[in-house]
Design a protein around this motif. Sequence first.
Motif, PDB file in Angstrom:
ATOM      1  N   ILE A 269     -10.960  -4.561 -10.220  1.00 37.08           N
ATOM      2  CA  ILE A 269     -10.622  -5.923  -9.798  1.00 37.08           C
ATOM      3  C   ILE A 269     -11.890  -6.730  -9.548  1.00 37.08           C
ATOM      4  O   ILE A 269     -11.970  -7.922  -9.891  1.00 37.08           O
ATOM      5  CB  ILE A 269      -9.731  -5.873  -8.544  1.00 37.08           C
ATOM      6  N   VAL A 270     -12.903  -6.108  -8.957  1.00 35.82           N
ATOM      7  CA  VAL A 270     -14.179  -6.789  -8.727  1.00 35.82           C
ATOM      8  C   VAL A 270     -14.794  -7.251 -10.048  1.00 35.82           C
ATOM      9  O   VAL A 270     -15.222  -8.409 -10.193  1.00 35.82           O
ATOM     10  CB  VAL A 270     -15.144  -5.866  -7.965  1.00 35.82           C
ATOM     11  N   ALA A 271     -14.839  -6.352 -11.041  1.00 40.73           N
ATOM     12  CA  ALA A 271     -15.389  -6.728 -12.346  1.00 40.73           C
ATOM     13  C   ALA A 271     -14.564  -7.835 -12.987  1.00 40.73           C
ATOM     14  O   ALA A 271     -15.114  -8.777 -13.573  1.00 40.73           O
ATOM     15  CB  ALA A 271     -15.439  -5.505 -13.257  1.00 40.73           C
ATOM     16  N   SER A 272     -13.243  -7.759 -12.866  1.00 50.35           N
ATOM     17  CA  SER A 272     -12.386  -8.786 -13.463  1.00 50.35           C
ATOM     18  C   SER A 272     -12.616 -10.146 -12.819  1.00 50.35           C
ATOM     19  O   SER A 272     -12.605 -11.175 -13.509  1.00 50.35           O
ATOM     20  CB  SER A 272     -10.921  -8.377 -13.319  1.00 50.35           C
ATOM     21  N   ILE A 273     -12.812 -10.175 -11.516  1.00 44.08           N
ATOM     22  CA  ILE A 273     -13.059 -11.451 -10.833  1.00 44.08           C
ATOM     23  C   ILE A 273     -14.351 -12.082 -11.325  1.00 44.08           C
ATOM     24  O   ILE A 273     -14.416 -13.298 -11.579  1.00 44.08           O
ATOM     25  CB  ILE A 273     -13.090 -11.239  -9.305  1.00 44.08           C
ATOM     26  N   TRP A 274     -15.398 -11.277 -11.495  1.00 43.47           N
ATOM     27  CA  TRP A 274     -16.663 -11.820 -12.006  1.00 43.47           C
ATOM     28  C   TRP A 274     -16.507 -12.328 -13.439  1.00 43.47           C
ATOM     29  O   TRP A 274     -17.015 -13.399 -13.792  1.00 43.47           O
ATOM     30  CB  TRP A 274     -17.754 -10.748 -11.929  1.00 43.47           C
ATOM     31  N   TYR A 275     -15.807 -11.571 -14.279  1.00 40.19           N
ATOM     32  CA  TYR A 275     -15.586 -12.019 -15.656  1.00 40.19           C
ATOM     33  C   TYR A 275     -14.774 -13.315 -15.690  1.00 40.19           C
ATOM     34  O   TYR A 275     -15.072 -14.235 -16.469  1.00 40.19           O
ATOM     35  CB  TYR A 275     -14.866 -10.942 -16.466  1.00 40.19           C
ATOM     36  N   LEU A 276     -13.762 -13.408 -14.846  1.00 46.79           N
ATOM     37  CA  LEU A 276     -12.958 -14.625 -14.804  1.00 46.79           C
ATOM     38  C   LEU A 276     -13.778 -15.817 -14.331  1.00 46.79           C
ATOM     39  O   LEU A 276     -13.607 -16.938 -14.830  1.00 46.79           O
ATOM     40  CB  LEU A 276     -11.750 -14.420 -13.885  1.00 46.79           C
ATOM     41  N   PHE A 277     -14.662 -15.592 -13.384  1.00 49.01           N
ATOM     42  CA  PHE A 277     -15.515 -16.681 -12.906  1.00 49.01           C
ATOM     43  C   PHE A 277     -16.429 -17.188 -14.021  1.00 49.01           C
ATOM     44  O   PHE A 277     -16.547 -18.398 -14.255  1.00 49.01           O
ATOM     45  CB  PHE A 277     -16.342 -16.199 -11.713  1.00 49.01           C
ATOM     46  N   PHE A 278     -17.062 -16.278 -14.736  1.00 48.91           N
ATOM     47  CA  PHE A 278     -17.973 -16.678 -15.818  1.00 48.91           C
ATOM     48  C   PHE A 278     -17.219 -17.381 -16.944  1.00 48.91           C
ATOM     49  O   PHE A 278     -17.679 -18.402 -17.475  1.00 48.91           O
ATOM     50  CB  PHE A 278     -18.712 -15.457 -16.359  1.00 48.91           C
ATOM     51  N   THR A 279     -16.072 -16.842 -17.326  1.00 45.04           N
ATOM     52  CA  THR A 279     -15.322 -17.461 -18.420  1.00 45.04           C
ATOM     53  C   THR A 279     -14.797 -18.843 -18.020  1.00 45.04           C
ATOM     54  O   THR A 279     -14.728 -19.744 -18.860  1.00 45.04           O
ATOM     55  CB  THR A 279     -14.143 -16.574 -18.841  1.00 45.04           C
ATOM     56  N   SER A 280     -14.449 -19.020 -16.758  1.00 39.57           N
ATOM     57  CA  SER A 280     -13.983 -20.335 -16.305  1.00 39.57           C
ATOM     58  C   SER A 280     -15.099 -21.367 -16.411  1.00 39.57           C
ATOM     59  O   SER A 280     -14.872 -22.501 -16.868  1.00 39.57           O
ATOM     60  CB  SER A 280     -13.483 -20.242 -14.864  1.00 39.57           C
ATOM     61  N   VAL A 281     -16.311 -20.975 -16.019  1.00 38.51           N
ATOM     62  CA  VAL A 281     -17.450 -21.896 -16.134  1.00 38.51           C
ATOM     63  C   VAL A 281     -17.727 -22.219 -17.596  1.00 38.51           C
ATOM     64  O   VAL A 281     -17.984 -23.376 -17.968  1.00 38.51           O
ATOM     65  CB  VAL A 281     -18.696 -21.286 -15.460  1.00 38.51           C
ATOM     66  N   LEU A 282     -17.653 -21.216 -18.456  1.00 40.57           N
ATOM     67  CA  LEU A 282     -17.895 -21.449 -19.883  1.00 40.57           C
ATOM     68  C   LEU A 282     -16.816 -22.333 -20.494  1.00 40.57           C
ATOM     69  O   LEU A 282     -17.105 -23.165 -21.368  1.00 40.57           O
ATOM     70  CB  LEU A 282     -17.955 -20.108 -20.615  1.00 40.57           C
ATOM     71  N   MET A 283     -15.585 -22.194 -20.061  1.00 35.61           N
ATOM     72  CA  MET A 283     -14.513 -23.034 -20.593  1.00 35.61           C
ATOM     73  C   MET A 283     -14.703 -24.494 -20.201  1.00 35.61           C
ATOM     74  O   MET A 283     -14.436 -25.399 -21.002  1.00 35.61           O
ATOM     75  CB  MET A 283     -13.160 -22.525 -20.094  1.00 35.61           C
ATOM     76  N   VAL A 284     -15.184 -24.736 -18.974  1.00 30.85           N
ATOM     77  CA  VAL A 284     -15.468 -26.111 -18.564  1.00 30.85           C
ATOM     78  C   VAL A 284     -16.592 -26.699 -19.409  1.00 30.85           C
ATOM     79  O   VAL A 284     -16.513 -27.839 -19.891  1.00 30.85           O
ATOM     80  CB  VAL A 284     -15.815 -26.157 -17.067  1.00 30.85           C
ATOM     81  N   GLY A 285     -17.658 -25.917 -19.617  1.00 31.20           N
ATOM     82  CA  GLY A 285     -18.749 -26.395 -20.468  1.00 31.20           C
ATOM     83  C   GLY A 285     -18.305 -26.645 -21.892  1.00 31.20           C
ATOM     84  O   GLY A 285     -18.724 -27.624 -22.527  1.00 31.20           O
ATOM     85  N   GLN A 286     -17.439 -25.772 -22.421  1.00 31.00           N
ATOM     86  CA  GLN A 286     -16.916 -25.974 -23.770  1.00 31.00           C
ATOM     87  C   GLN A 286     -16.109 -27.266 -23.869  1.00 31.00           C
ATOM     88  O   GLN A 286     -16.196 -28.000 -24.862  1.00 31.00           O
ATOM     89  CB  GLN A 286     -16.054 -24.783 -24.166  1.00 31.00           C
ATOM     90  N   TYR A 287     -15.342 -27.571 -22.837  1.00 31.06           N
ATOM     91  CA  TYR A 287     -14.532 -28.795 -22.843  1.00 31.06           C
ATOM     92  C   TYR A 287     -15.414 -30.039 -22.947  1.00 31.06           C
ATOM     93  O   TYR A 287     -15.149 -30.941 -23.758  1.00 31.06           O
ATOM     94  CB  TYR A 287     -13.677 -28.846 -21.579  1.00 31.06           C
ATOM     95  N   PHE A 288     -16.463 -30.093 -22.146  1.00 36.43           N
ATOM     96  CA  PHE A 288     -17.326 -31.269 -22.170  1.00 36.43           C
ATOM     97  C   PHE A 288     -18.136 -31.345 -23.471  1.00 36.43           C
ATOM     98  O   PHE A 288     -18.411 -32.443 -23.964  1.00 36.43           O
ATOM     99  CB  PHE A 288     -18.261 -31.271 -20.960  1.00 36.43           C
ATOM    100  N   LEU A 289     -18.516 -30.204 -24.043  1.00 36.23           N
ATOM    101  CA  LEU A 289     -19.211 -30.221 -25.330  1.00 36.23           C
ATOM    102  C   LEU A 289     -18.301 -30.748 -26.433  1.00 36.23           C
ATOM    103  O   LEU A 289     -18.718 -31.556 -27.272  1.00 36.23           O
ATOM    104  CB  LEU A 289     -19.708 -28.815 -25.677  1.00 36.23           C
ATOM    105  N   GLU A 290     -17.060 -30.279 -26.455  1.00 36.78           N
ATOM    106  CA  GLU A 290     -16.112 -30.777 -27.455  1.00 36.78           C
ATOM    107  C   GLU A 290     -15.886 -32.278 -27.288  1.00 36.78           C
ATOM    108  O   GLU A 290     -15.798 -33.009 -28.275  1.00 36.78           O
ATOM    109  CB  GLU A 290     -14.789 -30.028 -27.328  1.00 36.78           C
TER     110      GLU A 290
END
Length: 335
Positions: A269-290
């Motif tokens: 669960i700890v690893a999943s939370i970190w992965y979810l945090f990183f992917t959420s930040v990347l998705m926000v950056g992808q949105y603004f780039l698009e």
Amino acid sequence: MSTSASGRGAVGTVPPPHGGHDEPAPIKAVKLRHPWRNVFAVVLVLILVLFVLDAAQRPAYDWPTVAKYLFDRRVSQAALVTLELTALSMLFAIIIGVILAIMRLSPNPVVKSVAWFYLWIFRGTPVYVQLVFWGLIAIIYQTIDVGIPFTEPWVSFDTADLIPVFWIAVIGLSLNEAAYMAEIVRAGLLSVDAGQDEAATALGMSWSQTMRRVILPQAMRVIIPPTGNEVISMLKTTSLVTAVPLTTELYSRTRDISAETFNPIPLLIVASIWYLFFTSVLMVGQYFLEKRFARGIGDRPDAGPGPIVGTPATGVLPAVVQDPTIGAKQGGDAR
């Protein structure tokens, strides 16, 4: 001139708009009801609430242990290694992918065939198998020799000492990802009309100027979305570098800690939370780039012609009645 007894308008007069009738009453739109859609939404919310309540009370998840190791120093350092793997692997993958895409579009059959063979190898084999091969590179090539082929080498290096495990993982990930980035870049370049290249050549632009100022800015709106997805996929693929073996990234570190505590579920669960945090930040950056590269693309609601002033927006041009006496007078003047 007065109106005749039959009620017909005098010659030369323009009929009132809408044929002389009053404007129709506005239509009252009744919103369609979807009761089953609302029922389905309520059921989904109830299932989610029940799952959260059950997870909060289930002992196997061991939430106190999750809170204990979530910001543990070993876990945070492993998360930083995961980010470094992702950034470096994607950087080299994009560079190699652009080169391969240009090779695929080359008119030279040899260059095109070499690029196709590369894509065939790295897209046709699992990334885990490739990482295992890269982990055994020191056994396959025990030394790296510098010199003239088939002669005594000038300098010889031990492969295990020359290339650290971290960089072996970066090489394995980037070479695999480059095969996918090549197809993404090639699709983006092909999406630009060939007339753009011809127009730039007619203006005297060089190949590099054409790519930098004309082709790439238009191709980026096609390249950015799948590239963002590949970055997120690369972040999760770093969990496979244990095959190299590299054990300092996030998943391997949490797995090692769980082997010490004999409690794997909270560390997962700890690893999943970190992965979810990183992917959420990347998705926000992808949105603004698009959004940045999609400027000027799409329909503009204010660009089309509006309705004619004084007429209803029905798409039918109003009838124009001309006074016949005007044409007679103009005809008499012409004679």
